[in-house]
Design an enzyme around this catalytic site. Sequence first.
Site, mmCIF file in Angstrom:
data_model
loop_
_atom_site.group_PDB
_atom_site.id
_atom_site.type_symbol
_atom_site.label_atom_id
_atom_site.label_comp_id
_atom_site.label_asym_id
_atom_site.label_seq_id
_atom_site.Cartn_x
_atom_site.Cartn_y
_atom_site.Cartn_z
ATOM 1 N N ASN A 31 -2.115 -11.111 32.552
ATOM 2 C CA ASN A 31 -1.887 -12.003 33.695
ATOM 3 C C ASN A 31 -0.474 -12.575 33.586
ATOM 4 O O ASN A 31 -0.278 -13.647 33.012
ATOM 5 C CB ASN A 31 -2.936 -13.118 33.690
ATOM 6 C CG ASN A 31 -2.811 -14.054 34.886
ATOM 7 O OD1 ASN A 31 -1.801 -14.060 35.587
ATOM 8 N ND2 ASN A 31 -3.835 -14.851 35.121
ATOM 9 N N GLU B 136 0.417 -20.893 22.588
ATOM 10 C CA GLU B 136 1.405 -21.837 22.066
ATOM 11 C C GLU B 136 2.576 -21.222 21.303
ATOM 12 O O GLU B 136 3.400 -21.972 20.783
ATOM 13 C CB GLU B 136 0.711 -22.863 21.162
ATOM 14 C CG GLU B 136 -0.257 -23.758 21.909
ATOM 15 C CD GLU B 136 -0.774 -24.893 21.051
ATOM 16 O OE1 GLU B 136 -0.500 -24.899 19.840
ATOM 17 O OE2 GLU B 136 -1.459 -25.781 21.595
ATOM 18 N N GLY C 205 -1.340 -13.623 21.142
ATOM 19 C CA GLY C 205 -1.311 -15.045 21.465
ATOM 20 C C GLY C 205 -0.358 -15.381 22.596
ATOM 21 O O GLY C 205 0.842 -15.132 22.497
ATOM 22 N N ILE D 84 0.203 -7.575 28.283
ATOM 23 C CA ILE D 84 0.188 -8.717 29.199
ATOM 24 C C ILE D 84 -0.798 -8.427 30.314
ATOM 25 O O ILE D 84 -0.651 -7.451 31.063
ATOM 26 C CB ILE D 84 1.598 -8.988 29.763
ATOM 27 C CG1 ILE D 84 2.544 -9.392 28.630
ATOM 28 C CG2 ILE D 84 1.539 -10.086 30.822
ATOM 29 C CD1 ILE D 84 3.983 -9.539 29.056
#
Length: 220
Positions: A109, A176, A173, A107
């Site tokens: 941000n 979405e 990802g 991760i």
Amino acid sequence: MFASESFMDELAASQGADAVQFRMRYASNNKRATDALAAVAKLANWQARPAPAPASSSTGNIATGRGVAVSARSNSVVAVIAEVEVDKSSGEVTARRVCVAHDCGLIINPDGLKNQIEGNVIQGTSRALLEEVLFDGSGIKNLDWASYPILRYEKIPQIEITLIDRPEMPALGGGEPSIGPVPAAIANAIFDATGARLREAPFTPQRVLAAMRVTTTQRA
């Protein structure tokens, strides 16, 4: 995702098993999936029991329920728990709370990722409860926002998120993946609240009432 996780929930219910524990049992060789399920269950304060909920959880015409779903997309793993209220007289469903455990590897941000997840939850809830393209032989019938309603601000559920950071992995990802399990979790929550299984989205009041009538007939 809606079909597969609804069916997974149906299997758990048929065995009298808790929906989270049932998934963890059969995903025991998938650490990322079980970690996500454990994280979202903790976030939602999930109490183990089989679905549907006991009748005592209903107050008047309002039935409450919770549902879970887990999915993988773009190498990311997301688990969602939704809590809903169902008005048994009208069939209207209100999503009150949606909890998300999100694993997309490294991760970079966290705030930006949470913002993206919040948008996915809102859109997923809107698609689950309202959004439907209607058409006939002459073409599409939804030509404005009145005939194609979307979730209004006052109906946005409380959204809670826990991020699972995996710095040993690449960034995966974050766009979405979290939208996929939302409709399934809501459908499973409706089943928990009413005992009615929804097999077509969106979960409009008409479809909810029809599913409840089928359930009542089957139990009679």
